[in-house]
Design an enzyme around this catalytic site. Structure first.
Site, PDB file in Angstrom:
ATOM      1  N   TYR A  80       5.050   6.198   9.479  1.00  0.00           N
ATOM      2  CA  TYR A  80       4.070   5.351   9.393  1.00  0.00           C
ATOM      3  C   TYR A  80       4.931   3.862   8.647  1.00  0.00           C
ATOM      4  O   TYR A  80       4.835   2.898   8.900  1.00  0.00           O
ATOM      5  CB  TYR A  80       2.848   5.812   8.580  1.00  0.00           C
ATOM      6  N   HIS A 103       0.591  -1.223  -0.063  1.00  0.00           N
ATOM      7  CA  HIS A 103       0.166  -0.127   0.293  1.00  0.00           C
ATOM      8  C   HIS A 103       0.698   1.277   0.011  1.00  0.00           C
ATOM      9  O   HIS A 103       1.741   1.464   1.034  1.00  0.00           O
ATOM     10  CB  HIS A 103      -0.891   0.030   1.324  1.00  0.00           C
ATOM     11  N   PRO A 147      -2.683   0.258  19.250  1.00  0.00           N
ATOM     12  CA  PRO A 147      -2.677  -0.415  17.529  1.00  0.00           C
ATOM     13  C   PRO A 147      -2.665   0.861  16.523  1.00  0.00           C
ATOM     14  O   PRO A 147      -2.400   0.453  15.427  1.00  0.00           O
ATOM     15  CB  PRO A 147      -3.832  -1.340  17.523  1.00  0.00           C
ATOM     16  N   LYS A 154       2.292  -0.410  15.214  1.00  0.00           N
ATOM     17  CA  LYS A 154       3.794  -0.389  15.420  1.00  0.00           C
ATOM     18  C   LYS A 154       4.182  -1.768  16.119  1.00  0.00           C
ATOM     19  O   LYS A 154       5.278  -2.002  16.056  1.00  0.00           O
ATOM     20  CB  LYS A 154       4.203   0.635  15.983  1.00  0.00           C
ATOM     21  N   TYR A 209      -8.644   5.710   8.194  1.00  0.00           N
ATOM     22  CA  TYR A 209      -8.583   6.055   9.470  1.00  0.00           C
ATOM     23  C   TYR A 209      -9.613   7.211   9.692  1.00  0.00           C
ATOM     24  O   TYR A 209      -9.342   8.149   9.356  1.00  0.00           O
ATOM     25  CB  TYR A 209      -7.318   6.516  10.026  1.00  0.00           C
TER      26      TYR A 209
HETATM   27  C1  PHB Z   1      -5.087  -4.365  11.220  1.00  0.00           C
HETATM   28  O1  PHB Z   1      -5.184  -4.479  10.011  1.00  0.00           O
HETATM   29  O2  PHB Z   1      -5.648  -5.025  12.190  1.00  0.00           O
HETATM   30  C2  PHB Z   1      -4.756  -2.698  11.603  1.00  0.00           C
HETATM   31  C3  PHB Z   1      -4.145  -2.043  10.532  1.00  0.00           C
HETATM   32  C4  PHB Z   1      -4.032  -0.890  10.924  1.00  0.00           C
HETATM   33  C5  PHB Z   1      -3.828  -0.490  12.436  1.00  0.00           C
HETATM   34  C6  PHB Z   1      -4.184  -1.446  13.204  1.00  0.00           C
HETATM   35  C7  PHB Z   1      -4.484  -2.480  12.961  1.00  0.00           C
HETATM   36  O3  PHB Z   1      -3.293   0.871  12.757  1.00  0.00           O
END
Ligand code: PHB
Ligand code: APR
Length: 388
Positions: free
Chosen positions: A383, A73, A291, A295, A199
């Site tokens: 990121y 991505h 989460p 990281k 997000y």
């Molecule tokens: C996930 O796909 O579980 C996931 C992706 C991004 C995050 C946290 C969890 O920031």
């Protein structure tokens, strides 16, 4: 009597990757895991690998399935005030991330350890560490009712946030922040809502749209800290998710039955130092991040890279310099990821105690990010992952 060079406590990603890397460099180890292999392989965790993590997995022969089934991505979307904007990692920071579940990484690790004759002893109980400040440390444990003793040169504490290793460091100091909410997450066999992650900051709370593959989606909504999964039917979850996403995204939302549903509390925690005598901590045993920003697994991988380099150095030349510096080296990177996860968590979630002021500042910061390539670059480079 059992003997190995490095006794590794915990067979999660940190412990099994460490064992694998060490073996590729001719250093022997034994992994002691409390749970059964089926349990470890069934756990559902995060799904984003930094470029550096993916490169390490490739370097150690773990890249084939990841490159076949994972998706690179080049950016993510941040949504707020009913709209969204994209943070383009490739344009701003010259790199991308790999969407590939930790469950898959863990399976690839167990497969390679098995194939190359590595030793993972599962279902061990009552692991205890001895002689960490002597030249001859040892680990005792009980398996099938029988106490065993393993002598070793070093102990790697990779036993996660509820392990025993960190409590063997006498003057350990823990820096902690508990967030007053959790994430309710589901997995569903439906196509993802968008080609990249979204997000979302919303007055009803944070939401995240993620994925594992073209027919497996992972979604989260911020929930009360004491929420009960049984109060969340699939219908309630989908309605809440849709209410928090921009309209142009919701039109592409495909819902379906959840195949997993769970709640994760959010916290940041770092234990210092990450070593004591011949014990070295790696991964969740030393630090937890919320989460947001994904990281956790990546930090486990970077710790293991530093620790394996230091151990390989020691066995090659007897040099202890990298082992002595391990805690400081790892912590320098850990704290930057802790900062980034805290920043993203603070930017994207509703904090009741912040009243009406908090959301205004968040919206100002999101607007600034949307307008400023400099601000987006700072986010992008964190990121995709700071250098190892
Ligand atoms: C996930 O796909 O579980 C996931 C992706 C991004 C995050 C946290 C969890 O920031
Ligand atoms: N004895 C033996 N094994 C233990 C003990 C113990 N006393 N305590 C815990 N363990 C095992 C756990 O059962 C688990 O399998 O240690 C392992 C630790 O694995 P993880 O929790 O996956 O931690 P780590 O390997 O550091 O990986 C970090 O996992 O939790 C996620 O978000 C985190 O993605 C990050 C990654």
């Amino acid at each position: 009597m059992n003997r190995t060079q490095v006794a590794i406590i915990g067979g999660g990603p940190a412990g099994t990757l460490l064992s694998h890397i060490l073996r590729r460099h001719g250093v022997e180890s034994v992994v002691l895991e409390r749970r059964s292999k089926e349990y470890v392989l069934g756990r559902i965790r995060a799904g984003v690998l930094e470029q550096g993590s993916a490169d390490i997995l490739r370097e150690y022969g773990l890249g084939d399935r990841m490159d076949r089934e994972g998706q690179a991505h080049d950016g993510v979307y941040l949504a707020y005030r009913g709209g969204r904007f994209r943070v383009d990692f490739r344009e701003l920071a010259g790199s991308s991330v790999m969407i590939y579940g930790q469950t898959q990484v863990q399976k690839d690790l167990y497969d390679v350890v098995d194939a190359e004759g590595g030793v993972i002893i599962d279902e061990v109980e009552d692991v205890r560490l001895h002689g960490l400040t002597d030249d001859r440390p040892a680990v005792t444990y009980v398996r099938q009712g029988v106490e065993q003793r393993m002598e070793c040169d070093f102990v790697a504490g990779c036993d996660g946030s509820h392990g025993v290793s960190s409590s063997s460091i006498p003057d350990i100091v823990t820096y902690e922040r508990n967030y007053p909410f959790g994430w309710l997450g589901i997995l569903s066999e439906t196509p993802p809502i968008a080609e990249e992650l979204i997000y979302a900051n919303h007055p009803r709370g944070f939401a995240l749209c993620s994925m594992r593959n073209p027919m497996l989606s992972r979604y989260y909504v911020q929930c009360d800290i004491d929420a009960d999964v049984s109060d969340w039917s699939d219908d309630r979850f989908w309605e809440e998710l849709a209410a928090r996403l921009p309209d142009d995204a919701v039109t592409s939302l495909v819902t379906g039955p959840s195949i997993d549903k769970s709640i994760t509390p959010l916290r940041s925690s770092v234990a210092e130092p990450m070593s004591h005598g011949r014990l070295f901590l790696a991964g969740d045993a030393a630090h937890i991040v919320p989460p947001t920003g994904a990281k956790g697994l990546n930090l486990a991988i970077s710790d293991v890279v530093y620790l394996s380099r230091a151990l390989v150095d020691f066995y090659a030349s007897g040099a202890t310099r990298a082992l002595d510096a391990y805690s400081d080296t790892a912590l320098a990177r850990v704290w930057k990821a802790v900062r980034f996860s805290w920043w993203m968590t603070t930017l994207m979630h509703r904090f009741e105690e912040d009243g009406s002021f908090g959301p205004k500042v968040q919206e100002a910061e999101l607007e600034y990010l949307s307008e400023s390539p400099a601000a987006r670059t700072a986010m992008a480079e964190n990121y995709i992952g700071l250098p190892l």
